[in-house]
Design a protein around this motif. Structure first.
Motif, PDB file in Angstrom:
ATOM      1  N   CYS A   1       5.299   1.144   4.205  1.00  0.00           N
ATOM      2  CA  CYS A   1       6.489   1.674   4.883  1.00  0.00           C
ATOM      3  C   CYS A   1       7.693   1.846   3.957  1.00  0.00           C
ATOM      4  N   LYS A   2       7.629   1.279   2.760  1.00  0.00           N
ATOM      5  CA  LYS A   2       8.833   1.242   1.909  1.00  0.00           C
ATOM      6  C   LYS A   2       8.925   2.415   0.935  1.00  0.00           C
ATOM      7  N   LYS A   3       7.760   2.887   0.459  1.00  0.00           N
ATOM      8  CA  LYS A   3       7.753   3.917  -0.561  1.00  0.00           C
ATOM      9  C   LYS A   3       6.497   4.764  -0.402  1.00  0.00           C
ATOM     10  N   TYR A   4       6.599   6.057  -0.769  1.00  0.00           N
ATOM     11  CA  TYR A   4       5.472   6.962  -0.617  1.00  0.00           C
ATOM     12  C   TYR A   4       4.876   7.333  -1.978  1.00  0.00           C
ATOM     13  N   ILE A   5       3.665   7.841  -1.938  1.00  0.00           N
ATOM     14  CA  ILE A   5       2.985   8.238  -3.173  1.00  0.00           C
ATOM     15  C   ILE A   5       3.836   9.218  -3.963  1.00  0.00           C
ATOM     16  N   GLU A   6       4.414  10.184  -3.269  1.00  0.00           N
ATOM     17  CA  GLU A   6       5.197  11.217  -3.948  1.00  0.00           C
ATOM     18  C   GLU A   6       6.417  10.656  -4.668  1.00  0.00           C
ATOM     19  N   ASP A   7       6.908   9.487  -4.249  1.00  0.00           N
ATOM     20  CA  ASP A   7       8.076   8.882  -4.895  1.00  0.00           C
ATOM     21  C   ASP A   7       7.752   8.432  -6.310  1.00  0.00           C
ATOM     22  N   GLY A   8       6.523   7.959  -6.530  1.00  0.00           N
ATOM     23  CA  GLY A   8       6.138   7.460  -7.847  1.00  0.00           C
ATOM     24  C   GLY A   8       6.957   6.259  -8.274  1.00  0.00           C
TER      25      GLY A   8
ATOM     26  N   LEU B   1       0.856  -1.181   0.000  1.00  0.00           N
ATOM     27  CA  LEU B   1       0.000   0.000   0.000  1.00  0.00           C
ATOM     28  C   LEU B   1       0.893   1.232   0.000  1.00  0.00           C
ATOM     29  N   TYR B   2       0.415   2.322  -0.614  1.00  0.00           N
ATOM     30  CA  TYR B   2       1.214   3.539  -0.715  1.00  0.00           C
ATOM     31  C   TYR B   2       0.435   4.718  -0.142  1.00  0.00           C
ATOM     32  N   PHE B   3       1.071   5.441   0.802  1.00  0.00           N
ATOM     33  CA  PHE B   3       0.458   6.553   1.505  1.00  0.00           C
ATOM     34  C   PHE B   3       1.211   7.844   1.190  1.00  0.00           C
ATOM     35  N   PRO B   4       0.610   9.011   1.509  1.00  0.00           N
ATOM     36  CA  PRO B   4       1.365  10.260   1.388  1.00  0.00           C
ATOM     37  C   PRO B   4       2.559  10.246   2.331  1.00  0.00           C
ATOM     38  N   GLN B   5       3.633  10.928   1.936  1.00  0.00           N
ATOM     39  CA  GLN B   5       4.832  10.947   2.775  1.00  0.00           C
ATOM     40  C   GLN B   5       4.577  11.679   4.092  1.00  0.00           C
ATOM     41  N   ASN B   6       3.919  12.830   4.008  1.00  0.00           N
ATOM     42  CA  ASN B   6       3.622  13.601   5.209  1.00  0.00           C
ATOM     43  C   ASN B   6       2.290  13.159   5.803  1.00  0.00           C
ATOM     44  N   SER B   7       2.064  13.485   7.054  1.00  0.00           N
ATOM     45  CA  SER B   7       0.806  13.136   7.708  1.00  0.00           C
ATOM     46  C   SER B   7      -0.367  13.724   6.930  1.00  0.00           C
ATOM     47  N   SER B   8      -1.382  12.932   6.716  1.00  0.00           N
ATOM     48  CA  SER B   8      -2.556  13.364   5.968  1.00  0.00           C
ATOM     49  C   SER B   8      -3.441  14.259   6.830  1.00  0.00           C
ATOM     50  N   ARG B   9      -4.153  15.176   6.198  1.00  0.00           N
ATOM     51  CA  ARG B   9      -5.124  15.987   6.925  1.00  0.00           C
ATOM     52  C   ARG B   9      -6.382  15.189   7.251  1.00  0.00           C
ATOM     53  N   PHE B  10      -6.457  13.960   6.718  1.00  0.00           N
ATOM     54  CA  PHE B  10      -7.603  13.093   6.973  1.00  0.00           C
ATOM     55  C   PHE B  10      -7.221  12.046   8.024  1.00  0.00           C
ATOM     56  N   PRO B  11      -7.811  12.088   9.207  1.00  0.00           N
ATOM     57  CA  PRO B  11      -7.474  11.107  10.249  1.00  0.00           C
ATOM     58  C   PRO B  11      -7.677   9.664   9.806  1.00  0.00           C
ATOM     59  N   GLU B  12      -8.647   9.410   8.927  1.00  0.00           N
ATOM     60  CA  GLU B  12      -8.895   8.034   8.486  1.00  0.00           C
ATOM     61  C   GLU B  12      -7.691   7.461   7.759  1.00  0.00           C
TER      62      GLU B  12
END
Length: 265
Positions: free
Chosen positions: A137-144, A110-121
């Motif tokens: 934990c390995k790669k973030y959305i911004e990394d692409g 799964l890929y998440f934003p690198q910084n904390s999201s404004r959405f608690p969910e």
């Protein structure tokens, strides 16, 4: 009675959404159904990385994952469809332009934003999936630079959802999950196409297919099947296509429905 193939949604159907428990009555009903020669499948919007390990305690014969984009039967992957590399790159850009945030879902991570999201969910999902299964934990959305199957996105008053839907409409079906949340799936796949694939693979007819669900993302399989079971608490969008309403999952709803259809004694 002919042998049947039973397809179950997960949250709110097999698993109680509040306690995150699969009741013993449900586990026993699934076990007995398999002993009677019926086949049991989990049919979920989750991709396989978020399904196989977390649900290995549930006795099943196979999985329809990612809303029909991956099918696993008796431990073998029968089919798997991903978005193209170009689509994956473009949709990340569109999400950012439209001020939406979420989780990009692949079969292996799964890929998440690198910084904390404004959405608690989103942060809740990140914490649960990372802590329990080491996902995200390995790669973030911004990394692409990665391939994924589908997306779960959230919006608020600053988001341009209309623009987002317009930008992706040629390739993706956008399911409104209520309260500003959206599930985005490859257009040619649904929970129903996964069932149709398995029906043909097994050589079954429609009368041998049973589906169990509770939410709006179960609509496709309710529209498809004849034998449709809605849990006591379910989205009203399922009502026109529901053959039988059972009790809540914690009040033995799965067991009661399977006895109603004489799938178990």
């Amino acid at each position: 009675m002919k042998k049947a193939a039973l397809f179950f949604d997960v949250d709110g159907t097999l698993i109680d959404e509040q306690t995150k428990i699969v009741p013993e009555s449900t586990l026993c009903a699934l076990k007995q159904a398999r002993e009677n020669g019926h086949l049991v499948f989990i049919n979920t919007g989750r991709t396989s990385c978020n399904t196989l390990d977390s649900m290995k305690h549930i006795p099943v014969d196979g999985y329809v994952c990612g809303c029909g984009t991956e099918i696993i039967y008796q431990g073998n992957v029968l089919m798997h469809s991903t978005l193209t590399k170009e689509q994956c790159r473009r949709y990340i850009q569109v999400i950012q332009e439209c001020r939406m945030e979420g989780v990009l879902e692949a079969s292996d991570d799964l890929y998440f934003p690198q910084n904390s999201s404004r959405f608690p969910e989103i942060e809740d999902i990140r914490q649960r999936m990372g802590k329990a299964w080491g996902l995200g934990c390995k790669k973030y959305i911004e990394d692409g630079g990665f391939i994924y199957d589908k997306m779960f996105l959230l919006s608020d008053q600053t988001s341009d959802v209309v623009k987002f839907i317009e930008e992706v409409r040629d390739d993706l079906a956008v399911i409104d999950r209520r309260h500003g949340s959206y599930e985005c799936i490859q257009k040619q796949y649904t929970k129903a196409t996964g069932i149709e694939y398995m029906k043909k693979y097994l050589g079954y007819d429609m009368d041998q297919i049973y589906v169990f669900g509770d939410s709006s993302n179960d609509l496709a399989m309710f529209e498809y099947a004849t034998h449709t079971v809605a849990m006591k608490e379910h989205d009203s969008v399922l009502d026109p296509y529901t053959e039988y309403v059972t009790d809540s999952v914690m009040n033995d709803g799965i067991e009661k429905a399977m006895k109603h259809y004489q799938l178990i004694i």
